[in-house]
Design a protein around this motif. Structure first.
Motif, PDB file in Angstrom:
ATOM      1  N   ASN A   3       0.857  -1.103   0.000  1.00  0.00           N
ATOM      2  CA  ASN A   3       0.000   0.000   0.000  1.00  0.00           C
ATOM      3  C   ASN A   3       0.881   1.133   0.000  1.00  0.00           C
ATOM      4  O   ASN A   3       1.596   1.375   0.601  1.00  0.00           O
ATOM      5  CB  ASN A   3      -0.761   0.127   1.177  1.00  0.00           C
ATOM      6  CG  ASN A   3      -0.256  -0.895   1.947  1.00  0.00           C
ATOM      7  OD1 ASN A   3       0.850  -0.837   2.233  1.00  0.00           O
ATOM      8  ND2 ASN A   3      -1.062  -1.816   2.198  1.00  0.00           N
ATOM      9  N   LYS A   4       0.852   1.666  -0.661  1.00  0.00           N
ATOM     10  CA  LYS A   4       1.978   2.332  -0.937  1.00  0.00           C
ATOM     11  C   LYS A   4       1.737   2.784  -2.291  1.00  0.00           C
ATOM     12  O   LYS A   4       1.028   2.200  -3.014  1.00  0.00           O
ATOM     13  CB  LYS A   4       3.157   1.486  -1.030  1.00  0.00           C
ATOM     14  CG  LYS A   4       3.317   0.823   0.129  1.00  0.00           C
ATOM     15  CD  LYS A   4       3.379   0.249   0.953  1.00  0.00           C
ATOM     16  CE  LYS A   4       3.304  -0.364   2.033  1.00  0.00           C
ATOM     17  NZ  LYS A   4       2.843  -0.949   2.420  1.00  0.00           N
ATOM     18  N   LYS A   5       2.434   3.780  -2.630  1.00  0.00           N
ATOM     19  CA  LYS A   5       1.950   4.568  -3.718  1.00  0.00           C
ATOM     20  C   LYS A   5       2.929   4.570  -4.832  1.00  0.00           C
ATOM     21  O   LYS A   5       3.175   5.389  -5.487  1.00  0.00           O
ATOM     22  CB  LYS A   5       1.775   5.939  -3.266  1.00  0.00           C
ATOM     23  CG  LYS A   5       0.961   6.133  -2.107  1.00  0.00           C
ATOM     24  CD  LYS A   5       0.309   5.247  -1.536  1.00  0.00           C
ATOM     25  CE  LYS A   5      -0.736   4.546  -1.433  1.00  0.00           C
ATOM     26  NZ  LYS A   5      -1.362   3.706  -1.819  1.00  0.00           N
ATOM     27  N   PHE A   6       4.176   2.709  -3.467  1.00  0.00           N
ATOM     28  CA  PHE A   6       4.626   2.955  -3.029  1.00  0.00           C
ATOM     29  C   PHE A   6       4.717   3.255  -4.258  1.00  0.00           C
ATOM     30  O   PHE A   6       5.340   2.882  -3.963  1.00  0.00           O
ATOM     31  CB  PHE A   6       5.096   2.600  -3.255  1.00  0.00           C
ATOM     32  CG  PHE A   6       4.897   2.590  -2.156  1.00  0.00           C
ATOM     33  CD1 PHE A   6       5.053   1.786  -1.958  1.00  0.00           C
ATOM     34  CD2 PHE A   6       4.569   2.268  -2.031  1.00  0.00           C
ATOM     35  CE1 PHE A   6       5.440   2.300  -1.680  1.00  0.00           C
ATOM     36  CE2 PHE A   6       5.072   2.349  -1.253  1.00  0.00           C
ATOM     37  CZ  PHE A   6       4.925   1.967  -1.214  1.00  0.00           C
ATOM     38  N   MET A  78      -0.031   7.858   5.437  1.00  0.00           N
ATOM     39  CA  MET A  78      -1.330   8.321   5.916  1.00  0.00           C
ATOM     40  C   MET A  78      -1.269   9.752   6.462  1.00  0.00           C
ATOM     41  O   MET A  78      -2.264  10.476   6.455  1.00  0.00           O
ATOM     42  CB  MET A  78      -1.848   7.393   7.017  1.00  0.00           C
ATOM     43  CG  MET A  78      -2.180   5.977   6.561  1.00  0.00           C
ATOM     44  SD  MET A  78      -3.590   5.937   5.408  1.00  0.00           S
ATOM     45  CE  MET A  78      -2.742   5.636   3.853  1.00  0.00           C
ATOM     46  N   LEU A  79      -0.098  10.171   6.916  1.00  0.00           N
ATOM     47  CA  LEU A  79       0.047  11.493   7.527  1.00  0.00           C
ATOM     48  C   LEU A  79       0.304  12.593   6.502  1.00  0.00           C
ATOM     49  O   LEU A  79       0.034  13.765   6.767  1.00  0.00           O
ATOM     50  CB  LEU A  79       1.195  11.476   8.543  1.00  0.00           C
ATOM     51  CG  LEU A  79       1.025  10.544   9.750  1.00  0.00           C
ATOM     52  CD1 LEU A  79       2.303  10.529  10.581  1.00  0.00           C
ATOM     53  CD2 LEU A  79      -0.158  10.967  10.607  1.00  0.00           C
ATOM     54  N   TYR A  80       0.854  12.207   5.361  1.00  0.00           N
ATOM     55  CA  TYR A  80       1.274  13.190   4.361  1.00  0.00           C
ATOM     56  C   TYR A  80       0.640  12.918   3.003  1.00  0.00           C
ATOM     57  O   TYR A  80       0.228  11.806   2.698  1.00  0.00           O
ATOM     58  CB  TYR A  80       2.806  13.178   4.217  1.00  0.00           C
ATOM     59  CG  TYR A  80       3.540  13.605   5.469  1.00  0.00           C
ATOM     60  CD1 TYR A  80       3.905  14.927   5.665  1.00  0.00           C
ATOM     61  CD2 TYR A  80       3.870  12.670   6.466  1.00  0.00           C
ATOM     62  CE1 TYR A  80       4.574  15.328   6.817  1.00  0.00           C
ATOM     63  CE2 TYR A  80       4.534  13.056   7.616  1.00  0.00           C
ATOM     64  CZ  TYR A  80       4.889  14.387   7.792  1.00  0.00           C
ATOM     65  OH  TYR A  80       5.543  14.776   8.931  1.00  0.00           O
ATOM     66  N   PRO A 531      -4.224   0.984   2.884  1.00  0.00           N
ATOM     67  CA  PRO A 531      -5.102   2.128   2.596  1.00  0.00           C
ATOM     68  C   PRO A 531      -6.164   2.330   3.676  1.00  0.00           C
ATOM     69  O   PRO A 531      -7.365   2.188   3.425  1.00  0.00           O
ATOM     70  CB  PRO A 531      -5.729   1.752   1.258  1.00  0.00           C
ATOM     71  CG  PRO A 531      -5.813   0.253   1.312  1.00  0.00           C
ATOM     72  CD  PRO A 531      -4.581  -0.195   2.057  1.00  0.00           C
ATOM     73  N   PHE A 532      -5.726   2.666   4.880  1.00  0.00           N
ATOM     74  CA  PHE A 532      -6.664   2.840   5.988  1.00  0.00           C
ATOM     75  C   PHE A 532      -7.754   3.852   5.661  1.00  0.00           C
ATOM     76  O   PHE A 532      -8.905   3.708   6.093  1.00  0.00           O
ATOM     77  CB  PHE A 532      -5.917   3.298   7.244  1.00  0.00           C
ATOM     78  CG  PHE A 532      -4.922   2.314   7.775  1.00  0.00           C
ATOM     79  CD1 PHE A 532      -5.334   1.058   8.206  1.00  0.00           C
ATOM     80  CD2 PHE A 532      -3.575   2.631   7.863  1.00  0.00           C
ATOM     81  CE1 PHE A 532      -4.420   0.143   8.717  1.00  0.00           C
ATOM     82  CE2 PHE A 532      -2.650   1.726   8.367  1.00  0.00           C
ATOM     83  CZ  PHE A 532      -3.074   0.486   8.785  1.00  0.00           C
ATOM     84  N   HIS A 533      -7.405   4.891   4.895  1.00  0.00           N
ATOM     85  CA  HIS A 533      -8.359   5.960   4.596  1.00  0.00           C
ATOM     86  C   HIS A 533      -9.493   5.489   3.682  1.00  0.00           C
ATOM     87  O   HIS A 533     -10.513   6.169   3.560  1.00  0.00           O
ATOM     88  CB  HIS A 533      -7.640   7.144   3.958  1.00  0.00           C
ATOM     89  CG  HIS A 533      -6.983   6.837   2.652  1.00  0.00           C
ATOM     90  ND1 HIS A 533      -6.016   5.869   2.519  1.00  0.00           N
ATOM     91  CD2 HIS A 533      -7.143   7.367   1.412  1.00  0.00           C
ATOM     92  CE1 HIS A 533      -5.611   5.806   1.279  1.00  0.00           C
ATOM     93  NE2 HIS A 533      -6.283   6.700   0.580  1.00  0.00           N
ATOM     94  N   LYS A 534      -9.334   4.322   3.049  1.00  0.00           N
ATOM     95  CA  LYS A 534     -10.369   3.785   2.165  1.00  0.00           C
ATOM     96  C   LYS A 534     -11.097   2.602   2.795  1.00  0.00           C
ATOM     97  O   LYS A 534     -11.979   2.018   2.157  1.00  0.00           O
ATOM     98  CB  LYS A 534      -9.730   3.335   0.845  1.00  0.00           C
ATOM     99  CG  LYS A 534      -9.113   4.468   0.040  1.00  0.00           C
ATOM    100  CD  LYS A 534      -8.270   3.938  -1.119  1.00  0.00           C
ATOM    101  CE  LYS A 534      -9.065   3.046  -2.022  1.00  0.00           C
ATOM    102  NZ  LYS A 534      -8.263   2.548  -3.166  1.00  0.00           N
ATOM    103  N   MET A 535     -10.746   2.269   4.009  1.00  0.00           N
ATOM    104  CA  MET A 535     -11.277   1.064   4.632  1.00  0.00           C
ATOM    105  C   MET A 535     -12.429   1.371   5.592  1.00  0.00           C
ATOM    106  O   MET A 535     -12.602   2.508   6.042  1.00  0.00           O
ATOM    107  CB  MET A 535     -10.153   0.323   5.360  1.00  0.00           C
ATOM    108  CG  MET A 535      -9.076  -0.205   4.414  1.00  0.00           C
ATOM    109  SD  MET A 535      -7.561  -0.756   5.228  1.00  0.00           S
ATOM    110  CE  MET A 535      -8.187  -2.101   6.239  1.00  0.00           C
ATOM    111  N   SER A 536     -13.190   0.319   5.879  1.00  0.00           N
ATOM    112  CA  SER A 536     -14.308   0.450   6.821  1.00  0.00           C
ATOM    113  C   SER A 536     -14.563  -0.897   7.481  1.00  0.00           C
ATOM    114  O   SER A 536     -13.990  -1.924   7.094  1.00  0.00           O
ATOM    115  CB  SER A 536     -15.575   0.928   6.093  1.00  0.00           C
ATOM    116  OG  SER A 536     -15.976  -0.041   5.124  1.00  0.00           O
TER     117      SER A 536
END
Length: 538
Positions: A3-6, A78-80, A531-536
């Protein structure tokens, strides 16, 4: 690690688009094994607003430009935010802070048009000045993958038209430039950090703080135990569904497994449990095993800066002493295949003609005798603590080498200590893995093979070959992708002769996930990106 963009360290516009298309071929659907729904409490989320993730490796520090640790990358992603990013399971570049961009015909000038609604966590707008400040800071620190920019840009490379338009002018064409901007070292930092820079460009200050604009903020961090992320309510991309993400450091695999089965943990890191253990868990206690293809290459680096691996005959004996098929079958349970290259199969530039090393104990014995090490080879294999896979692999290699009269000691180190050891050259051979942050051979080969990357740059074999250096430097300045590919294939052939690394396998990646967790994905490049920001949790 990814996960990673990287994972993610130019040309005329047409060539850039063509390059990106070529590098995104390796897209396969992730495979999840269907799991019967269970009615017990372990299959129900206790708190839908918070997700608990567990890993067995500690987080050294949080400076996005100063750390080479994948465990830190997972947090800093996730922070940046970055100008561009990688999203989902493909290797395609996607807009992030830059909504659009223009590339000059000679591939030396990139103009980025920034979104106007992005703000740092303190409310400060993200501007072109912030982009300039961040890139210059990364170059000054000079650590990790910031080395990508060393000969390409400098402090004079930036032209700011207005708050939301910046042009980056390269010293020369750099084929993978756009792809590099989606990686962790291209994170954009709040320029207010200058108030706390000191003599180390703010590294110490940012080691346990953050000044980003990403989907999460840092709520708390109890080193070695727990780090908590809190959703950024004002994030330009929308507030994440998960209000909090708890990252737990659980060294013992058995403890992590029990916590997952009980529902105290929602997701385990891909490095926590062995494939054998994952197979036992699949479909039980509301757990499914998420499996996806990966660019991850498992290898042993042979430190050429000191005996015994400064001797090429010893290195050659080493690669013929490893029972690769046994490791793939018994440790990875067939979810891997043999490789002999720093470039993974499926990526642009992979050399299919690089021969695989045969398991040949008689040849290995002969080579050791020629090298003057007959029944004298004695060295240490260094591994990171609490990793079942690498421990099992080390034991297998130890047994293999005993058959040729070698005495091998296995020593485990805490993750931060392990990183310090191998980047300072204090090891003989270490077992690890590499996943690129962007899908281009330059990333893997520059860090693993260029002499400027020795040590902290992650050439932990301390390998140096003038011809390889020259080829890699040349490939960076070439626009024609076909010419670049030939160069990278030649480098792989040279490395197969020099043998700085024992390439063991290219693996799939698997993670145990509670079946109520939605949105989890593994990117083939950078398996460390979650991808925590896309998870639920549903």
């Amino acid at each position: 690690m990814k996960n990673k963009k990287f994972r993610a360290f130019s040309v005329i516009l047409f060539c850039i688009l063509l390059a990106l298309a070529g590098c995104s071929k390796y897209k396969e659907e992730a495979n999840t094994t269907p799991v019967d729904k269970e009615t017990n409490e372990n299959s129900k989320p206790s708190n839908k607003d918070a997700l608990t993730f567990a890993t067995n490796q500690d987080i050294p520090h949080l400076d996005p430009h100063g750390t080479a640790s994948n465990t830190s990358f997972r947090v800093t992603y996730m922070l940046y935010d970055r100008l561009v990013t990688y999203d989902g399971e493909t290797t395609d570049i996607k807009p992030m802070l830059a909504e659009t961009w223009d590339i000059s015909e000679d591939g030396k000038s990139y103009t980025f048009h920034l979104r106007k609604d992005a703000k740092f966590h303190d409310g400060t707008p993200v501007t072109a000045e912030a982009v300039k400040y961040s890139f210059i800071r990364a170059m000054k620190i000079g650590k990790s993958a910031a080395g990508q920019f060393k000969e390409v840009i400098d402090e004079k490379s930036f032209e700011i038209a207005d708050d939301h338009t910046i042009t980056i002018k390269l010293k020369h064409a750099f084929g993978p430039f756009l792809k590099t901007l989606g990686t962790v070292y291209a994170n954009i930092v709040n320029p207010k950090l200058a108030e706390n820079e000191g003599n180390d460009f703010g590294e110490k200050y940012l080691s346990d703080k953050e000044m980003g604009s990403g989907p999460y903020t840092l709520e708390s961090w109890n080193r070695g135990q727990k780090l908590v992320l809190k959703a950024n309510e004002n994030y330009w991309g929308g507030k994440p569904t998960l209000n909090k993400v708890n990252l737990l450091i659980i060294p013992e695999a058995s403890t992590a497994r029990i916590m997952l089965e009980k529902g105290e943990v929602d997701l385990l890191d891909t490095t926590t449990l062995s494939p054998e253990t994952l197979a036992e868990m699949d479909g039980k206690n509301g757990i499914k095993i998420y499996t996806a293809p990966s660019y991850k290459i498992v290898y042993g680096d042979m430190n050429q800066s000191k005996p015994p691996f400064d001797n090429p005959l010893v290195r050659k004996a080493m690669v013929h002493s490893i029972n690769y098929d046994s490791i793939i079958e018994n440790i990875f349970l067939g979810k891997a295949f043999k490789v002999n290259s720093a470039v993974p199969k499926g990526m642009f530039g992979f050399n299919e003609d690089t021969p695989l090393n045969a398991y040949d104990l008689e040849l290995a014995k002969k080579l050791l005798k020629e090298a003057g090490y007959e029944n004298k080879l004695n060295f240490e294999i260094s591994i990171s603590q609490n990793d079942e896979v690498y421990k099992n692999m080390a034991v297998t290699i130890q047994s293999d080498l005993a058959k040729i009269g070698a005495k091998v000691t296995i020593k485990e180190y805490a993750w931060p200590t392990y990183l310090d050891l191998i980047t300072s050259g204090g090891h003989n051979i270490s077992l690890g893995a590499w996943t690129p942050d962007f899908a281009d051979p330059d990333y893997n080969l520059w860090y693993l093979a260029h002499s400027s990357s020795k040590g902290a740059g992650f050439n932990t074999a301390f390998y140096g070959n003038e011809k390889v250096d020259q080829l890699l430097e040349e490939a960076r300045t070439i626009v024609d992708e076909a010419k670049r590919e030939k160069i990278y294939q030649e480098v792989q052939s040279i490395m197969a002769e020099d043998i700085p690394y024992a390439f063991i396998a290219q693996t799939e990646e698997s993670a145990p996930v509670k079946d109520y967790v939605k949105g989890y994905q593994i990117n083939p490049m950078n398996t460390w990106y979650v991808p925590f920001h896309k998870m639920s949790k549903e």
